[in-house]
Motif scaffolding. Structure first.
Motif, PDB file in Angstrom:
ATOM      1  N   UNK A 162     -11.957  -0.567  -2.363  1.00  0.00           N
ATOM      2  CA  UNK A 162     -11.409  -1.925  -2.392  1.00  0.00           C
ATOM      3  C   UNK A 162     -10.007  -2.032  -2.935  1.00  0.00           C
ATOM      4  N   UNK A 163      -9.448  -0.918  -3.359  1.00  0.00           N
ATOM      5  CA  UNK A 163      -8.070  -0.970  -3.866  1.00  0.00           C
ATOM      6  C   UNK A 163      -7.092  -1.206  -2.722  1.00  0.00           C
ATOM      7  N   UNK A 164      -6.030  -1.918  -3.032  1.00  0.00           N
ATOM      8  CA  UNK A 164      -5.035  -2.231  -2.014  1.00  0.00           C
ATOM      9  C   UNK A 164      -4.440  -0.945  -1.442  1.00  0.00           C
ATOM     10  N   UNK A 165      -4.465  -0.840  -0.105  1.00  0.00           N
ATOM     11  CA  UNK A 165      -3.932   0.363   0.535  1.00  0.00           C
ATOM     12  C   UNK A 165      -3.434   0.008   1.930  1.00  0.00           C
ATOM     13  N   UNK A 166      -2.146   0.144   2.147  1.00  0.00           N
ATOM     14  CA  UNK A 166      -1.576  -0.156   3.451  1.00  0.00           C
ATOM     15  C   UNK A 166      -2.034   0.857   4.488  1.00  0.00           C
ATOM     16  N   UNK A 167      -2.157   2.135   4.068  1.00  0.00           N
ATOM     17  CA  UNK A 167      -2.560   3.188   5.001  1.00  0.00           C
ATOM     18  C   UNK A 167      -3.958   2.930   5.562  1.00  0.00           C
ATOM     19  N   UNK A 168      -4.849   2.452   4.679  1.00  0.00           N
ATOM     20  CA  UNK A 168      -6.242   2.237   5.103  1.00  0.00           C
ATOM     21  C   UNK A 168      -6.480   0.787   5.528  1.00  0.00           C
ATOM     22  N   UNK A 169      -5.418   0.002   5.537  1.00  0.00           N
ATOM     23  CA  UNK A 169      -5.516  -1.407   5.937  1.00  0.00           C
ATOM     24  C   UNK A 169      -6.505  -2.183   5.058  1.00  0.00           C
ATOM     25  N   UNK A 170      -6.438  -1.892   3.758  1.00  0.00           N
ATOM     26  CA  UNK A 170      -7.277  -2.620   2.793  1.00  0.00           C
ATOM     27  C   UNK A 170      -6.373  -3.577   2.022  1.00  0.00           C
ATOM     28  N   UNK A 171      -6.605  -4.903   2.129  1.00  0.00           N
ATOM     29  CA  UNK A 171      -5.703  -5.852   1.486  1.00  0.00           C
ATOM     30  C   UNK A 171      -5.821  -5.881  -0.035  1.00  0.00           C
TER      31      UNK A 171
END
Lengths: 211, 336
Positions: free
Chosen positions: B182-191
């Motif tokens: 659930x951590x914010x990650x642009x690579x994994x497209x997690x907001x």
């Protein structure tokens, strides 16, 4: 009542007349009129001085405390906005930033069902537009109270407390409070939240322990 | 003897009397209106639920044996586990006491494995107990900012929702950290999870996917156990279809077919959504929780926001709704 007083006065007068006519009834140490008047004057003076000291002491105690709102008791009744003797209430909303969630949809700022999450007046419920909304970073926003506009109506406080963390709350601002002996708001406070606090610690602020 | 002439006849007297009474009534009503709070926060329109939308009925209600209850879970032996201020209370489905697990600090969340092992989330770490309440282990602290508010347990793994760090920590059953979800990650497209107040929850579905609430975005998100975001749904709205206030939902429960039960605070209500996030029905509306609806953050609390609701489900499909403010548990059954 009236008859009783007259009787007591009569008895007292008779007693003094008797003492005057017979100054040494038993002990041989009576009180003549001059001495009686002198003692009376002295007693009156002492009583007056005592009263004056008492008055000064009570005044200094009153000046040592100020009115304040206990945020844990405040029920957001709206009376702070309408019952202060000042034209614009001395009660203002204050913000404990450490407790705030910096929400995008701040329920202290927006109507319960806003059309959109922007600063349009139809979306905001502060009646005087006293809350400023500033973008921080996605999706966080900072909310600041403009005390010149705030009337202490607690509408934002209710929204924040009901849905959020309760970081908005009311306080009496002492740069404008007249510190009346009998605070007009305290007489009508629905939550009995007004109380006197030491002037050296004039605010009852929320901290992280309240979050 | 003739009748004396009167200034007012009977009809006139009644008419004038009625006029005076009506006038006094109107004056009283006006005075009452004038006394009402002109600055009231008006959410009353959202506090009533359309009866046609309510799909469940209350069959029982009992008071939690645990003060300041926060989360509840259903164990494999069909008992209810309630985490609260002094530890965990284990009760039967009638509310009768079965056992207690005493703790020095408040239990904030709980999960019970299929083998009966009990996992209790304290502020910053997890403690493990056997089915008799004997402590088996106390895992390492998740860090100084940790604030555990939800647990889910699978066959081999435990998931801890850490509201303080806005992450779901994936453990094996011995307490070894396997990942962070659930951590914010642009690579994994997690907001990224947005958690304005300490209400992060996690549930593990029968499909092997995790459901995590994202209260600051008013969404429920579906993750793989590896942390990939599969699906998210939900929208902010005080209307019944949406999630109200600044940060909702605050609690989740999963039905066997993948439908999701959500709990809200502010306008306390429990609702059912399809696996894709379509609103289906109401289990209990705001009018069912009058104390909870008024309390908000005003409620006295020692070390954290205490409000809202939580829900759990038993094998027979009954929903147990915990009211954190009233300290009550409602047993809800689907209407026939």
């Amino acid at each position: 009542m009236c008859g009783g007083t007259l009787n007591a006065r009569t008895r007292r007068r008779r007693f003094y007349l008797q003492r005057m006519s017979d100054p040494h009834p038993e002990s041989g140490h009576g009180v003549n009129r001059r001495q009686f008047l002198r003692d009376g004057a002295r007693m009156t003076g002492l009583a007056g001085l005592g009263g004056l000291l008492g008055l000064v002491a009570s005044r200094s105690t009153a000046q040592g405390t100020v009115w304040q709102i206990d945020p844990q008791k405040c029920v957001r009744c709206g009376n702070c906005a309408t019952h202060c003797v000042l034209e614009q209430s001395a009660v203002k909303c204050v913000h404990a930033y450490a407790i705030c969630g910096y929400c995008q949809l701040c329920t202290g700022y927006f109507e319960p069902e806003p059309n959109d999450l922007n600063t349009g007046a139809e979306n905001c419920h502060c009646p005087t537009a006293a809350i400023k909304r500033t973008y921080v970073e996605d999706p966080y926003y900072e909310y600041t109270i403009d005390e010149r506009l705030c009337i202490g109506c607690a509408k934002c406080v209710e929204g924040c407390n009901r849905f959020g963390n309760g970081s908005l709350f009311l306080q009496v601002r002492h740069d404008r409070c007249l510190n009346c002996n009998e605070c007009a708001i305290s007489k009508v406070c629905a939550g009995d939240a007004f109380r006197r606090v030491p002037a050296s610690q004039p605010y009852l602020l929320k901290t992280m322990s309240h979050a | 003897m003739s009748k004396p002439a009167s200034l007012v006849n009977r009809r006139e007297f009644i008419r004038q009397g009625a006029g005076i009474v009506a006038g006094a009534g109107a004056a009283l009503a006006l005075a009452r209106v004038a006394k009402a709070n002109a600055f009231a926060f008006d959410a009353e329109g959202f506090s009533k639920t359309d009866p046609k939308l309510i799909g469940y009925e209350e069959i029982k209600r009992f008071t939690s044996r645990q003060s300041e209850p926060r989360r509840l879970a259903v164990g494999p032996e069909q008992r209810l586990y309630v985490a609260g201020k002094n530890g965990v209370s284990i009760v039967d489905f009638e509310g009768g006491p079965a056992a207690e697990i005493g703790l020095a600090s408040p239990a904030r969340c709980i999960a019970v494995a299929a083998d009966g092992t009990v996992y209790v989330g304290l502020r910053d770490h997890v403690e493990v107990f056997d089915r008799k309440g004997q402590r088996l282990a106390a895992w390492d602290s998740c860090g100084p900012k940790a604030w555990l508010t939800g647990l889910a347990v699978g066959e081999n793994e435990l998931y801890a929702a850490n509201a303080g760090e806005r992450v779901v920590v994936r453990y094996d059953r011995t307490g070894k950290v396997l990942g962070r979800i659930g951590q914010k990650s642009l690579e994994r497209n997690v907001p990224g999870l947005i958690v304005p107040s300490p209400y992060l929850d996690v549930k593990l579905g029968r499909d092997g996917l995790l459901r995590v609430n994202n209260p600051g975005r008013h969404r429920v998100e579906t993750y793989t156990t590896a942390g990939d975001l599969e699906l998210s749904w939900g929208a902010p709205s005080a209307a019944i279809e949406g999630f109200c206030g600044c940060c909702n939902p605050v609690g989740l429960a999963l039905l066997p077919d993948g439908r999701c039960i959500t709990c809200e605070k502010g306008l306390p209500r429990v609702k059912v959504y399809s696996p894709e996030g379509k609103f289906e029905s109401v289990i209990a509306g705001t009018e069912s929780f009058p104390r909870n609806a008024k309390a908000g953050a005003l409620n006295d609390k020692s070390d954290g926001v205490l409000g809202g609701l939580d829900a759990a489900l038993d094998a027979e499909g009954r929903v147990y709704v915990l009211d954190l403010v009233a300290g009550e548990i409602r047993v809800m059954r689907r209407k026939a």
